[in-house]
Enzyme design. Sequence first.
Site, PDB file in Angstrom:
ATOM      1  N   LYS A   1      52.295  28.251  43.232  1.00  0.00           N
ATOM      2  CA  LYS A   1      51.112  28.119  42.381  1.00  0.00           C
ATOM      3  C   LYS A   1      50.658  26.674  42.439  1.00  0.00           C
ATOM      4  O   LYS A   1      51.489  25.767  42.572  1.00  0.00           O
ATOM      5  CB  LYS A   1      51.479  28.469  40.929  1.00  0.00           C
ATOM      6  CG  LYS A   1      50.297  28.831  40.075  1.00  0.00           C
ATOM      7  CD  LYS A   1      49.946  30.290  40.216  1.00  0.00           C
ATOM      8  CE  LYS A   1      48.677  30.625  39.483  1.00  0.00           C
ATOM      9  NZ  LYS A   1      48.332  32.047  39.630  1.00  0.00           N
TER      10      LYS A   1
ATOM     11  N   VAL B   1      37.458  45.956  28.780  1.00  0.00           N
ATOM     12  CA  VAL B   1      36.827  46.789  29.817  1.00  0.00           C
ATOM     13  C   VAL B   1      36.134  45.909  30.858  1.00  0.00           C
ATOM     14  O   VAL B   1      35.044  46.222  31.317  1.00  0.00           O
ATOM     15  CB  VAL B   1      35.848  47.833  29.214  1.00  0.00           C
ATOM     16  CG1 VAL B   1      36.587  48.807  28.334  1.00  0.00           C
ATOM     17  CG2 VAL B   1      34.713  47.150  28.450  1.00  0.00           C
TER      18      VAL B   1
HETATM   19  P1  NAD Z   1      37.676  40.125  32.846  1.00  0.00           P
HETATM   20  O1  NAD Z   1      37.265  38.813  32.290  1.00  0.00           O
HETATM   21  O2  NAD Z   1      36.837  40.784  33.864  1.00  0.00           O
HETATM   22  O3  NAD Z   1      37.865  41.175  31.640  1.00  0.00           O
HETATM   23  C1  NAD Z   1      38.516  40.893  30.458  1.00  0.00           C
HETATM   24  C2  NAD Z   1      37.820  41.665  29.362  1.00  0.00           C
HETATM   25  O4  NAD Z   1      38.582  41.554  28.167  1.00  0.00           O
HETATM   26  C3  NAD Z   1      36.420  41.121  29.038  1.00  0.00           C
HETATM   27  O5  NAD Z   1      35.490  42.207  29.040  1.00  0.00           O
HETATM   28  C4  NAD Z   1      36.584  40.519  27.657  1.00  0.00           C
HETATM   29  O6  NAD Z   1      35.400  40.584  26.869  1.00  0.00           O
HETATM   30  C5  NAD Z   1      37.690  41.364  27.072  1.00  0.00           C
HETATM   31  N1  NAD Z   1      38.424  40.782  25.956  1.00  0.00           N
HETATM   32  C6  NAD Z   1      38.778  39.480  25.768  1.00  0.00           C
HETATM   33  N2  NAD Z   1      39.451  39.360  24.597  1.00  0.00           N
HETATM   34  C7  NAD Z   1      39.532  40.593  24.062  1.00  0.00           C
HETATM   35  C8  NAD Z   1      40.115  41.112  22.877  1.00  0.00           C
HETATM   36  N3  NAD Z   1      40.740  40.330  21.994  1.00  0.00           N
HETATM   37  N4  NAD Z   1      40.023  42.456  22.645  1.00  0.00           N
HETATM   38  C9  NAD Z   1      39.383  43.264  23.507  1.00  0.00           C
HETATM   39  N5  NAD Z   1      38.804  42.811  24.656  1.00  0.00           N
HETATM   40  C10 NAD Z   1      38.869  41.495  24.930  1.00  0.00           C
HETATM   41  O7  NAD Z   1      39.166  39.893  33.368  1.00  0.00           O
HETATM   42  P2  NAD Z   1      39.998  40.853  34.345  1.00  0.00           P
HETATM   43  O8  NAD Z   1      39.930  40.307  35.720  1.00  0.00           O
HETATM   44  O9  NAD Z   1      39.623  42.263  34.058  1.00  0.00           O
HETATM   45  O10 NAD Z   1      41.484  40.569  33.840  1.00  0.00           O
HETATM   46  C11 NAD Z   1      42.009  41.191  32.679  1.00  0.00           C
HETATM   47  C12 NAD Z   1      43.480  40.843  32.535  1.00  0.00           C
HETATM   48  O11 NAD Z   1      44.200  41.279  33.694  1.00  0.00           O
HETATM   49  C13 NAD Z   1      43.777  39.343  32.409  1.00  0.00           C
HETATM   50  O12 NAD Z   1      44.894  39.178  31.570  1.00  0.00           O
HETATM   51  C14 NAD Z   1      44.145  38.948  33.829  1.00  0.00           C
HETATM   52  O13 NAD Z   1      44.989  37.795  33.851  1.00  0.00           O
HETATM   53  C15 NAD Z   1      44.894  40.177  34.276  1.00  0.00           C
HETATM   54  N6  NAD Z   1      44.959  40.360  35.733  1.00  0.00           N
HETATM   55  C16 NAD Z   1      43.814  40.463  36.461  1.00  0.00           C
HETATM   56  C17 NAD Z   1      43.899  40.667  37.831  1.00  0.00           C
HETATM   57  C18 NAD Z   1      42.655  40.840  38.680  1.00  0.00           C
HETATM   58  O14 NAD Z   1      42.783  41.236  39.846  1.00  0.00           O
HETATM   59  N7  NAD Z   1      41.447  40.588  38.161  1.00  0.00           N
HETATM   60  C19 NAD Z   1      45.155  40.764  38.458  1.00  0.00           C
HETATM   61  C20 NAD Z   1      46.317  40.675  37.685  1.00  0.00           C
HETATM   62  C21 NAD Z   1      46.188  40.479  36.306  1.00  0.00           C
END
Ligand code: NAD
Length: 355
Positions: free
Chosen positions: A81, A184
């Site tokens: 990282k 979502v």
């Molecule tokens: P994103 O920003 O597209 O979506 C996150 C969503 O969560 C947003 O719509 C936001 O409004 C909502 N949110 C934030 N706080 C909230 C709360 N308290 N209650 C309800 N909703 C809330 O992000 P993402 O890429 O979908 O990632 C989501 C999670 O998955 C993160 O923890 C990220 O680290 C993890 N993750 C993502 C990936 C990837 O490929 N994108 C891979 C591994 C892990």
Amino acid sequence: MTAFWTEPDFDDHELVQVVRERQSGLTAIIAVHSSHLGPGAGGTRFWHYPNPKDGLRDALRLSRGMSYKNAMAGLPMGGGKAVILADKARAKTPEMLAAFGDTVEKLGGQYVTAEDVGMSEADMVALSQRTAHVSGLPVSGENAAGGDPGPFTSYGIYLGILAAIRYKLGKDSARGVHVAVQGVGSVGGGVARLLARDGAKLTLADIDEGAAQKLAHDLGATVVAADAIMTTPCDVLSPNALGAILDEHSIAALDTAIVAGGANNQLARAHHGEPLFARDILYAPDYVINAGGIISVASEYLARREGRVGSVEEVKERIRQIPGRLEEIWQESASTRTSPDIVADRMAQKLIGRG
Ligand code: NAD
């Protein structure tokens, strides 16, 4: 920076490099935790840390996390990282990216980078002008591996949820199973769509209530307020927003049989897997179920190293191994009466030769 090896998050990391490049103003830390299985792979975070020590901690903690995640995903990759310590204004310049790319190149493939918080696909393209050891680049053609990892993460989580439903509820499909989805966005939205296709009963919540309403309208789902989703009576709670959501209080209030979602670091503290297990709630360790994205990024890199373009099908093939890994964890958890998060950590440690 003094004696990083006295930091609590230092875990015999193989490489910790501090990068200072005067002309561009770049300050970065690159950490490789383990290269036992292959080059240390993990994204670069671009973040303003008021205390630089927190940047070091992130590099140490997150690179170890990547060792575990990559090992459990069956990838021939170690864990690494990088963090770029941004100034308060988070100014990112081409010169800074060039200097960072040069440093990654000089490491000769010991560290392979990709996107993380604050770093975009366009930034990866910029880095690729200076180093070959970068992934997460735009897709180069139809059915080619690469691009946004979100849909691949969603696919792995979806398969993991189906495995949990099979294991815990004895059902062969998600039809009629009630899944409460927190968040979502890219990942949670994708999970909800895949489950809707199977006829799952969905309850959605997002702090962006408009986004939840819109998706619910498309999928015939119900929406609850963001602060109500954790206590919604359901079969599966799928956290796909924030980390650190599972602590003594929230676990006591859960009304679900399964917790399976993509958010990173769902357990507020390492010991919070225990109360979940004590309540007989089946937990899918986050870094195992959400590995679809890194599988995509790694497959893209590995194929390029072999001089070819990776395919979506080979990415999916690797992702289809996630359910098997989860089942292995749950079986071991049941037979040893140990929470699944601890079982997963032990399996990962063994895989990286530190068991
Ligand atoms: P994103 O920003 O597209 O979506 C996150 C969503 O969560 C947003 O719509 C936001 O409004 C909502 N949110 C934030 N706080 C909230 C709360 N308290 N209650 C309800 N909703 C809330 O992000 P993402 O890429 O979908 O990632 C989501 C999670 O998955 C993160 O923890 C990220 O680290 C993890 N993750 C993502 C990936 C990837 O490929 N994108 C891979 C591994 C892990």
